[in-house]
Design an enzyme around this catalytic site. Sequence first.
Site, PDB file in Angstrom:
ATOM      1  N   ARG A 168       0.816  -1.241   0.000  1.00 53.48           N
ATOM      2  CA  ARG A 168       0.000   0.000   0.000  1.00 53.48           C
ATOM      3  C   ARG A 168       0.840   1.277   0.000  1.00 53.48           C
ATOM      4  NH1 ARG A 168      -3.275  -3.064   3.660  1.00 53.48           N
ATOM      5  NH2 ARG A 168      -4.923  -4.040   2.444  1.00 53.48           N
ATOM      6  N   LYS A 210       2.792  11.026 -11.995  1.00 55.87           N
ATOM      7  CA  LYS A 210       1.924  10.113 -12.760  1.00 55.87           C
ATOM      8  C   LYS A 210       2.686   8.809 -12.947  1.00 55.87           C
ATOM      9  CE  LYS A 210      -1.155  13.048 -15.471  1.00 55.87           C
ATOM     10  NZ  LYS A 210      -1.537  13.478 -16.824  1.00 55.87           N
ATOM     11  N   GLU A 269       8.792  16.666 -25.879  1.00 49.80           N
ATOM     12  CA  GLU A 269       8.179  17.087 -24.609  1.00 49.80           C
ATOM     13  C   GLU A 269       8.749  18.429 -24.150  1.00 49.80           C
ATOM     14  OE1 GLU A 269       5.572  15.551 -23.552  1.00 49.80           O
ATOM     15  OE2 GLU A 269       5.778  13.375 -23.544  1.00 49.80           O
ATOM     16  N   LYS A 327       6.749  22.472 -15.545  1.00 46.24           N
ATOM     17  CA  LYS A 327       5.947  21.325 -15.101  1.00 46.24           C
ATOM     18  C   LYS A 327       5.659  21.425 -13.595  1.00 46.24           C
ATOM     19  CE  LYS A 327       4.840  16.562 -15.345  1.00 46.24           C
ATOM     20  NZ  LYS A 327       4.942  15.273 -15.981  1.00 46.24           N
ATOM     21  N   GLU A 331      -4.836  16.482 -11.842  1.00 48.06           N
ATOM     22  CA  GLU A 331      -5.437  16.800 -13.140  1.00 48.06           C
ATOM     23  C   GLU A 331      -6.944  17.011 -13.073  1.00 48.06           C
ATOM     24  OE1 GLU A 331      -3.428  14.973 -16.500  1.00 48.06           O
ATOM     25  OE2 GLU A 331      -5.270  15.117 -17.662  1.00 48.06           O
ATOM     26  N   ARG A 381      -3.756  20.798 -15.315  1.00 48.34           N
ATOM     27  CA  ARG A 381      -2.670  19.872 -15.652  1.00 48.34           C
ATOM     28  C   ARG A 381      -2.850  19.240 -17.032  1.00 48.34           C
ATOM     29  NH1 ARG A 381       0.570  15.478 -11.898  1.00 48.34           N
ATOM     30  NH2 ARG A 381       1.795  14.639 -13.624  1.00 48.34           N
ATOM     31  N   ASN A 424      -0.744  17.747 -21.729  1.00 50.53           N
ATOM     32  CA  ASN A 424      -1.018  16.714 -22.735  1.00 50.53           C
ATOM     33  C   ASN A 424      -1.148  17.285 -24.138  1.00 50.53           C
ATOM     34  OD1 ASN A 424      -1.059  14.086 -21.600  1.00 50.53           O
ATOM     35  ND2 ASN A 424      -2.807  14.731 -20.380  1.00 50.53           N
ATOM     36  N   HIS A 483      -0.861  15.008 -27.132  1.00 55.20           N
ATOM     37  CA  HIS A 483      -0.940  13.625 -26.664  1.00 55.20           C
ATOM     38  C   HIS A 483      -2.211  12.902 -27.116  1.00 55.20           C
ATOM     39  CE1 HIS A 483       2.402  14.991 -24.270  1.00 55.20           C
ATOM     40  NE2 HIS A 483       2.520  13.836 -23.646  1.00 55.20           N
ATOM     41  N   HIS A 538      -1.281   9.600 -28.583  1.00 57.33           N
ATOM     42  CA  HIS A 538      -1.605   8.294 -27.977  1.00 57.33           C
ATOM     43  C   HIS A 538      -2.310   7.393 -28.999  1.00 57.33           C
ATOM     44  CE1 HIS A 538      -1.413   9.753 -23.488  1.00 57.33           C
ATOM     45  NE2 HIS A 538      -0.225   9.589 -24.038  1.00 57.33           N
ATOM     46  N   HIS A 570       7.141   7.364 -27.971  1.00 56.79           N
ATOM     47  CA  HIS A 570       6.155   8.276 -27.375  1.00 56.79           C
ATOM     48  C   HIS A 570       6.420   9.724 -27.836  1.00 56.79           C
ATOM     49  CE1 HIS A 570       3.437  10.020 -24.441  1.00 56.79           C
ATOM     50  NE2 HIS A 570       4.419  10.796 -24.008  1.00 56.79           N
TER      51      HIS A 570
HETATM   52  P1  NAD Z   1      11.986   4.615 -22.508  1.00 52.26           P
HETATM   53  O1  NAD Z   1      11.868   4.532 -21.061  1.00 52.26           O
HETATM   54  O2  NAD Z   1      11.474   3.479 -23.325  1.00 52.26           O
HETATM   55  O3  NAD Z   1      13.517   4.879 -22.885  1.00 52.26           O
HETATM   56  C1  NAD Z   1      13.873   5.001 -24.231  1.00 52.26           C
HETATM   57  C2  NAD Z   1      14.981   4.032 -24.622  1.00 52.26           C
HETATM   58  O4  NAD Z   1      16.226   4.549 -24.197  1.00 52.26           O
HETATM   59  C3  NAD Z   1      14.875   2.653 -24.009  1.00 52.26           C
HETATM   60  O5  NAD Z   1      15.317   1.699 -24.943  1.00 52.26           O
HETATM   61  C4  NAD Z   1      15.813   2.739 -22.830  1.00 52.26           C
HETATM   62  O6  NAD Z   1      16.307   1.488 -22.424  1.00 52.26           O
HETATM   63  C5  NAD Z   1      16.922   3.592 -23.412  1.00 52.26           C
HETATM   64  N1  NAD Z   1      17.711   4.353 -22.470  1.00 52.26           N
HETATM   65  C6  NAD Z   1      17.272   4.999 -21.355  1.00 52.26           C
HETATM   66  N2  NAD Z   1      18.253   5.721 -20.837  1.00 52.26           N
HETATM   67  C7  NAD Z   1      19.347   5.517 -21.602  1.00 52.26           C
HETATM   68  C8  NAD Z   1      20.674   6.003 -21.570  1.00 52.26           C
HETATM   69  N3  NAD Z   1      21.058   6.909 -20.680  1.00 52.26           N
HETATM   70  N4  NAD Z   1      21.542   5.581 -22.503  1.00 52.26           N
HETATM   71  C9  NAD Z   1      21.134   4.705 -23.471  1.00 52.26           C
HETATM   72  N5  NAD Z   1      19.894   4.228 -23.568  1.00 52.26           N
HETATM   73  C10 NAD Z   1      19.011   4.627 -22.641  1.00 52.26           C
HETATM   74  O7  NAD Z   1      11.237   5.919 -23.082  1.00 52.26           O
HETATM   75  P2  NAD Z   1      11.141   7.431 -22.584  1.00 52.26           P
HETATM   76  O8  NAD Z   1      11.056   8.228 -23.813  1.00 52.26           O
HETATM   77  O9  NAD Z   1      12.162   7.746 -21.580  1.00 52.26           O
HETATM   78  O10 NAD Z   1       9.735   7.450 -21.832  1.00 52.26           O
HETATM   79  C11 NAD Z   1       8.550   7.187 -22.522  1.00 52.26           C
HETATM   80  C12 NAD Z   1       7.514   6.729 -21.529  1.00 52.26           C
HETATM   81  O11 NAD Z   1       7.263   7.783 -20.599  1.00 52.26           O
HETATM   82  C13 NAD Z   1       6.186   6.399 -22.147  1.00 52.26           C
HETATM   83  O12 NAD Z   1       5.706   5.196 -21.618  1.00 52.26           O
HETATM   84  C14 NAD Z   1       5.283   7.547 -21.729  1.00 52.26           C
HETATM   85  O13 NAD Z   1       3.937   7.171 -21.623  1.00 52.26           O
HETATM   86  C15 NAD Z   1       5.872   7.910 -20.413  1.00 52.26           C
HETATM   87  N6  NAD Z   1       5.593   9.288 -19.995  1.00 52.26           N
HETATM   88  C16 NAD Z   1       5.122   9.466 -18.743  1.00 52.26           C
HETATM   89  C17 NAD Z   1       4.895  10.734 -18.270  1.00 52.26           C
HETATM   90  C18 NAD Z   1       4.459  10.934 -16.840  1.00 52.26           C
HETATM   91  O14 NAD Z   1       4.085  12.063 -16.488  1.00 52.26           O
HETATM   92  N7  NAD Z   1       4.525   9.928 -16.013  1.00 52.26           N
HETATM   93  C19 NAD Z   1       5.145  11.842 -19.092  1.00 52.26           C
HETATM   94  C20 NAD Z   1       5.618  11.616 -20.374  1.00 52.26           C
HETATM   95  C21 NAD Z   1       5.859  10.324 -20.817  1.00 52.26           C
HETATM   96  N1  GLY Z   2       2.927  14.310 -18.954  1.00 49.10           N
HETATM   97  C1  GLY Z   2       1.672  14.825 -18.560  1.00 49.10           C
HETATM   98  C2  GLY Z   2       1.521  15.026 -17.101  1.00 49.10           C
HETATM   99  O1  GLY Z   2       2.412  14.762 -16.335  1.00 49.10           O
HETATM  100  O2  GLY Z   2       0.489  15.451 -16.670  1.00 49.10           O
END
Ligand code: NAD
Ligand code: GLY
Length: 369
Positions: free
Chosen positions: A125, A147, A189, A231, A241, A245, A249, A252, A256, A269
């Site tokens: 939890r 998030k 982003e 942010k 949100e 917030r 997006n 997005h 998406h 993404h």
């Molecule tokens: P990811 O986590 O898939 O990383 C991208 C690639 O880079 C992967 O293959 C990873 O292994 C590699 N990698 C990571 N760091 C590295 C490094 N330093 N050197 C070499 N390779 C490296 O993708 P991302 O773009 O970081 O994140 C995308 C995800 O984030 C999506 O799932 C999206 O929905 C999510 N997201 C969440 C929020 C939120 O507010 N929580 C906001 C935006 C995006």
């Molecule tokens: N990436 C969108 C949010 O954090 O709200």
Amino acid sequence: MSKPNFQTVAIDLAERSYDIHIGSHLMVEKTMWEALPRATSVLIVSNETVAPLYARQLEELLRAKFPKVITLSLPDGEAHKSWQTLNLIFDALLENGCDRKCLLVALGGGVVGDMTGFAAASFMRGVPFVQVPTTLLSQVDSSVGGKTGINHPLGKNMIGAFYQPLRVICDLDTLKTLPAREMSAGLAEVIKYGPISDMGFMEWLEQNMDLLMARDVDAVTHAVRRSCEIKAWVVAQDEREGGLRAILNFGHTFGHAIEAGMGYGAWLHGEAVGCGMVMAAELSRRLGLVDESFVVRLTALVVRAGLPVVGPILDAADNAGRYLQLMRLDKKSDAGEIKFVLIDGPSRACVRGAPDAMVREVIDACCTH
Ligand code: NAD
Ligand code: GLY
């Protein structure tokens, strides 16, 4: 001993407030790991790409402070942001006897960060976690704001929780190993923060995009810092949100649909968001909210960041229909009506619907050369 050189952005969320530290060589800087709660064990959650690069040095440092430190390496990729992979984190926690006093550390990009955060939110939890984002995208966006979650085959990020980390440690040195395509995805982003809240930042991006693409340290530091400031400002006002917030997006809703429609991982993404911002800007224009010059300007910046601006065909028989079907699943949808984040003035975004016929025209125009 020289003092570490880093910048800090604070995120103000009452008892859930925390700092985002930004700088070089930070992950293995001892002071970053001070003043955390005592933990009986630490699980570093990473993946098969990032762990071989960075987990050992982090493990070594944390072993000096915590009695037990374990690293879990997950399969890499958006396609693994799933229940099955999430369960590997719970397996590791339980098999290693981790209790309520454990600490999770997310070492990786947004996929690792979102899944680790969700595991932290739900294991016993709720246990504390620290974000160590290693992609540009995760440093400017996903590690900040709480998030967390996973994908469902029918929709992106459909299962999750709001759960804030204790701290975010953005070690800019990790970007040295990031593939160029991932760097571009992160820039999508970064770009979004301009139109939605700071056109001065958009101008700065126009002047500095070549330096950012070349990973100039000063330019990247400024981009990460300004993105985190914007942010943090938005999240501090609307953590869960309820309204504001949603502007984060921008791009997005279309994005998406591209990610789900192409199969998670086919388009990154950030690539889908880059193209989605151009589509959202074009919809804003057709609704009379911005003029043509804004769409041209934004499109040029997205292109310079190395991102696609022509949407993919998701269904040859009824492409726009498929986009609409996928977009109706978006979390912002209200009683089946799709809500878009649109630009309606300099540094200003709104969330509103649009007639299906107009959205179809935008998709048709943006998915062909
Ligand atoms: P990811 O986590 O898939 O990383 C991208 C690639 O880079 C992967 O293959 C990873 O292994 C590699 N990698 C990571 N760091 C590295 C490094 N330093 N050197 C070499 N390779 C490296 O993708 P991302 O773009 O970081 O994140 C995308 C995800 O984030 C999506 O799932 C999206 O929905 C999510 N997201 C969440 C929020 C939120 O507010 N929580 C906001 C935006 C995006
Ligand atoms: N990436 C969108 C949010 O954090 O709200």
